[in-house]
Design a protein around this motif. Structure first.
Motif, PDB file in Angstrom:
ATOM      1  N   ASP A   1      26.546  54.983 -21.507  1.00 43.61           N
ATOM      2  CA  ASP A   1      26.936  53.607 -21.790  1.00 43.61           C
ATOM      3  C   ASP A   1      25.890  52.859 -22.601  1.00 43.61           C
ATOM      4  N   GLY A   2      24.876  53.571 -23.076  1.00 42.56           N
ATOM      5  CA  GLY A   2      23.828  52.931 -23.854  1.00 42.56           C
ATOM      6  C   GLY A   2      22.767  52.269 -23.005  1.00 42.56           C
ATOM      7  N   ASN A   3      22.904  52.357 -21.688  1.00 44.54           N
ATOM      8  CA  ASN A   3      21.923  51.766 -20.782  1.00 44.54           C
ATOM      9  C   ASN A   3      20.879  52.816 -20.422  1.00 44.54           C
ATOM     10  N   ASP A   4      19.773  52.803 -21.140  1.00 49.09           N
ATOM     11  CA  ASP A   4      18.730  53.803 -20.897  1.00 49.09           C
ATOM     12  C   ASP A   4      17.959  53.476 -19.623  1.00 49.09           C
ATOM     13  N   ARG A   5      17.623  54.525 -18.881  1.00 49.42           N
ATOM     14  CA  ARG A   5      16.797  54.405 -17.694  1.00 49.42           C
ATOM     15  C   ARG A   5      15.628  55.376 -17.815  1.00 49.42           C
ATOM     16  N   LEU A   6      14.942  55.572 -16.715  1.00 51.41           N
ATOM     17  CA  LEU A   6      13.804  56.487 -16.721  1.00 51.41           C
ATOM     18  C   LEU A   6      13.969  57.529 -15.626  1.00 51.41           C
ATOM     19  N   VAL A   7      13.345  58.678 -15.824  1.00 51.97           N
ATOM     20  CA  VAL A   7      13.308  59.751 -14.834  1.00 51.97           C
ATOM     21  C   VAL A   7      11.876  59.847 -14.333  1.00 51.97           C
ATOM     22  N   ASN A   8      11.700  59.817 -13.015  1.00 50.39           N
ATOM     23  CA  ASN A   8      10.333  59.932 -12.495  1.00 50.39           C
ATOM     24  C   ASN A   8       9.954  61.393 -12.284  1.00 50.39           C
ATOM     25  N   SER A   9       8.749  61.607 -11.797  1.00 50.84           N
ATOM     26  CA  SER A   9       8.235  62.969 -11.656  1.00 50.84           C
ATOM     27  C   SER A   9       8.952  63.771 -10.583  1.00 50.84           C
ATOM     28  N   TYR A  10       9.791  63.102  -9.760  1.00 57.49           N
ATOM     29  CA  TYR A  10      10.593  63.798  -8.757  1.00 57.49           C
ATOM     30  C   TYR A  10      12.002  64.104  -9.269  1.00 57.49           C
TER      31      TYR A  10
ATOM     32  N   ASN B   1      11.792  48.660 -17.464  1.00 56.97           N
ATOM     33  CA  ASN B   1      11.760  48.324 -18.883  1.00 56.97           C
ATOM     34  C   ASN B   1      11.307  49.554 -19.672  1.00 56.97           C
ATOM     35  N   VAL B   2      12.237  50.149 -20.429  1.00 55.49           N
ATOM     36  CA  VAL B   2      11.898  51.361 -21.181  1.00 55.49           C
ATOM     37  C   VAL B   2      10.813  51.062 -22.207  1.00 55.49           C
ATOM     38  N   GLY B   3      10.728  49.812 -22.646  1.00 53.70           N
ATOM     39  CA  GLY B   3       9.687  49.459 -23.598  1.00 53.70           C
ATOM     40  C   GLY B   3       8.286  49.663 -23.049  1.00 53.70           C
ATOM     41  N   ASP B   4       8.159  49.698 -21.728  1.00 53.82           N
ATOM     42  CA  ASP B   4       6.837  49.906 -21.120  1.00 53.82           C
ATOM     43  C   ASP B   4       6.274  51.298 -21.400  1.00 53.82           C
ATOM     44  N   VAL B   5       7.144  52.247 -21.781  1.00 54.96           N
ATOM     45  CA  VAL B   5       6.680  53.628 -21.977  1.00 54.96           C
ATOM     46  C   VAL B   5       6.864  54.095 -23.416  1.00 54.96           C
ATOM     47  N   GLU B   6       7.091  53.155 -24.316  1.00 56.95           N
ATOM     48  CA  GLU B   6       7.330  53.544 -25.714  1.00 56.95           C
ATOM     49  C   GLU B   6       6.152  54.309 -26.312  1.00 56.95           C
ATOM     50  N   ASP B   7       4.955  54.011 -25.864  1.00 55.36           N
ATOM     51  CA  ASP B   7       3.780  54.669 -26.437  1.00 55.36           C
ATOM     52  C   ASP B   7       3.346  55.908 -25.647  1.00 55.36           C
TER      53      ASP B   7
ATOM     54  N   ASP C   1      -1.970  47.938  -1.215  1.00 57.34           N
ATOM     55  CA  ASP C   1      -2.807  49.088  -1.525  1.00 57.34           C
ATOM     56  C   ASP C   1      -1.924  50.159  -2.143  1.00 57.34           C
ATOM     57  N   GLY C   2      -2.539  51.157  -2.755  1.00 55.00           N
ATOM     58  CA  GLY C   2      -1.778  52.269  -3.307  1.00 55.00           C
ATOM     59  C   GLY C   2      -1.733  52.223  -4.818  1.00 55.00           C
ATOM     60  N   ASP C   3      -0.623  52.734  -5.399  1.00 56.66           N
ATOM     61  CA  ASP C   3      -0.468  52.789  -6.855  1.00 56.66           C
ATOM     62  C   ASP C   3      -0.224  51.392  -7.410  1.00 56.66           C
ATOM     63  N   LEU C   4      -1.058  50.990  -8.355  1.00 59.26           N
ATOM     64  CA  LEU C   4      -0.895  49.692  -9.013  1.00 59.26           C
ATOM     65  C   LEU C   4      -1.069  49.842 -10.519  1.00 59.26           C
ATOM     66  N   GLY C   5      -0.548  50.937 -11.057  1.00 61.41           N
ATOM     67  CA  GLY C   5      -0.707  51.190 -12.482  1.00 61.41           C
ATOM     68  C   GLY C   5       0.193  50.343 -13.354  1.00 61.41           C
ATOM     69  N   ARG C   6       1.398  50.052 -12.883  1.00 58.64           N
ATOM     70  CA  ARG C   6       2.375  49.318 -13.692  1.00 58.64           C
ATOM     71  C   ARG C   6       2.517  47.862 -13.273  1.00 58.64           C
ATOM     72  N   ASN C   7       2.046  47.507 -12.091  1.00 58.14           N
ATOM     73  CA  ASN C   7       2.181  46.148 -11.574  1.00 58.14           C
ATOM     74  C   ASN C   7       0.828  45.629 -11.117  1.00 58.14           C
ATOM     75  N   SER C   8       0.651  44.325 -11.248  1.00 60.97           N
ATOM     76  CA  SER C   8      -0.515  43.679 -10.671  1.00 60.97           C
ATOM     77  C   SER C   8      -0.163  43.206  -9.267  1.00 60.97           C
ATOM     78  N   VAL C   9      -1.177  42.964  -8.450  1.00 60.63           N
ATOM     79  CA  VAL C   9      -0.950  42.440  -7.102  1.00 60.63           C
ATOM     80  C   VAL C   9      -0.197  41.117  -7.181  1.00 60.63           C
TER      81      VAL C   9
ATOM     82  N   ALA D   1       8.605  60.468 -16.251  1.00 59.55           N
ATOM     83  CA  ALA D   1       8.513  61.791 -16.860  1.00 59.55           C
ATOM     84  C   ALA D   1       9.366  61.900 -18.112  1.00 59.55           C
ATOM     85  N   ALA D   2      10.398  61.053 -18.227  1.00 54.04           N
ATOM     86  CA  ALA D   2      11.297  61.118 -19.379  1.00 54.04           C
ATOM     87  C   ALA D   2      12.139  59.851 -19.431  1.00 54.04           C
ATOM     88  N   VAL D   3      12.709  59.614 -20.598  1.00 53.52           N
ATOM     89  CA  VAL D   3      13.706  58.558 -20.771  1.00 53.52           C
ATOM     90  C   VAL D   3      15.078  59.187 -20.572  1.00 53.52           C
ATOM     91  N   TRP D   4      15.928  58.519 -19.799  1.00 54.05           N
ATOM     92  CA  TRP D   4      17.289  59.019 -19.552  1.00 54.05           C
ATOM     93  C   TRP D   4      18.266  58.209 -20.392  1.00 54.05           C
TER      94      TRP D   4
END
Length: 260
Positions: free
Chosen positions: A127-136, A143-149, A56-64, A120-123
């Motif tokens: 070293d060229g290894n991009d990550r993501l920053v969450n809302s906290y 996968n940064v490609g998941d947020v390209e759009d 239960d909970g947030d399932l926006g990026r993953n399926s069960v 919330a942003a791409v970090w």
């Protein structure tokens, strides 16, 4: 013929008291052994194998299905022997899952409540290894490609300053709305100096200082820039706000000008 009354414990012979103590100890050990055997049986009994996991909970990026496929192979034990902390770690190892709460549901199920990261942003890593920053303001791998759009801004700076960069972005972004501009990139140097890349392509050097000091310089710049661009009828390319009593601008096709 009546029986002789039993002697009080303290008046019994030493050997009798010793035998009673040994007998009591044997009973305790036997009980402990039976308990251990029962626990061991429960830990192996197929009757209590985990047969279902309710998610239960947030399932926006993953399926069960994806969550179960990633987490289930990491679970060890049955209903009684499963370590709930290890279960939580198994679900939190799934991409995009920020936190998980795992609890048992009698007799053979687990209930899992998930919270996903909200990007919330791409970090941009050094070293060229991009990550993501969450809302906290927390860094996480996905996968940064998941947020390209999603049109997310790009941040860079010391990893431990990710939350500070997000906080600065949230305060700076509204300042540029009168210019119909948005922050495309926000950089914090290791020396504490801020730089902004607007979506128009213009670069702003904001310099160092407290958040309030940097914001004050940016607000003054935004307030006076329309007059400057209107005067020379040229769009902004670069601005340096690190001057004490003003700022320097370079407009497209126009030599750098200092504005007091």
């Amino acid at each position: 013929m009546s029986r002789a009354p039993a002697l009080p414990l303290a008046e019994q012979p030493v050997d009798v008291r010793l035998m009673n103590g040994v007998a009591a100890g044997v009973f305790v050990l036997a009980g402990a052994a039976l308990l251990a055997a029962g626990v061991a049986w429960l830990s192996r009994a197929p009757l209590f194998t985990i047969h279902a996991v309710e998610i239960d909970g947030d399932l926006g990026r993953n399926s069960v299905h994806t969550i179960r496929a990633n987490a289930m192979p990491r679970l060890r034990g049955n209903f009684f022997s499963l370590d709930l902390d290890q279960g939580r770690e198994a679900f939190e190892a799934v991409p995009w899952v920020r936190s998980a709460v795992v609890r048992r549901v009698w007799p053979d199920r687990l209930a899992v409540r998930l919270e996903e990261h909200r990007a919330a942003a791409v970090w941009q890593g050094d070293d060229g290894n991009d990550r993501l920053v969450n809302s906290y303001g927390e860094l996480f791998d996905a996968n940064v490609g998941d947020v390209e759009d999603d049109g997310l801004p790009a941040f860079s700076g010391p990893d431990e300053a990710a939350a500070s960069v997000l906080a600065m972005y949230r305060r700076l972004q509204p300042l540029f709305e009168p210019l119909d501009a948005a922050i495309g990139e926000l950089h914090l140097s290791h020396r504490g100096s801020w730089r902004v890349e607007l979506d128009s392509g213009a670069t702003l050097e904001l310099g160092r200082g407290s958040e309030d000091e940097v914001l004050a310089r940016a607000a003054r710049f935004v307030r006076t820039l329309p007059e400057v661009t209107a005067r020379w009828r040229a769009p902004l390319e670069y601005a340096d706000l690190r001057h004490t009593d003003g700022y320097a601008v370079r407009l497209r096709g126009v030599t750098t000008k200092t504005i007091n």
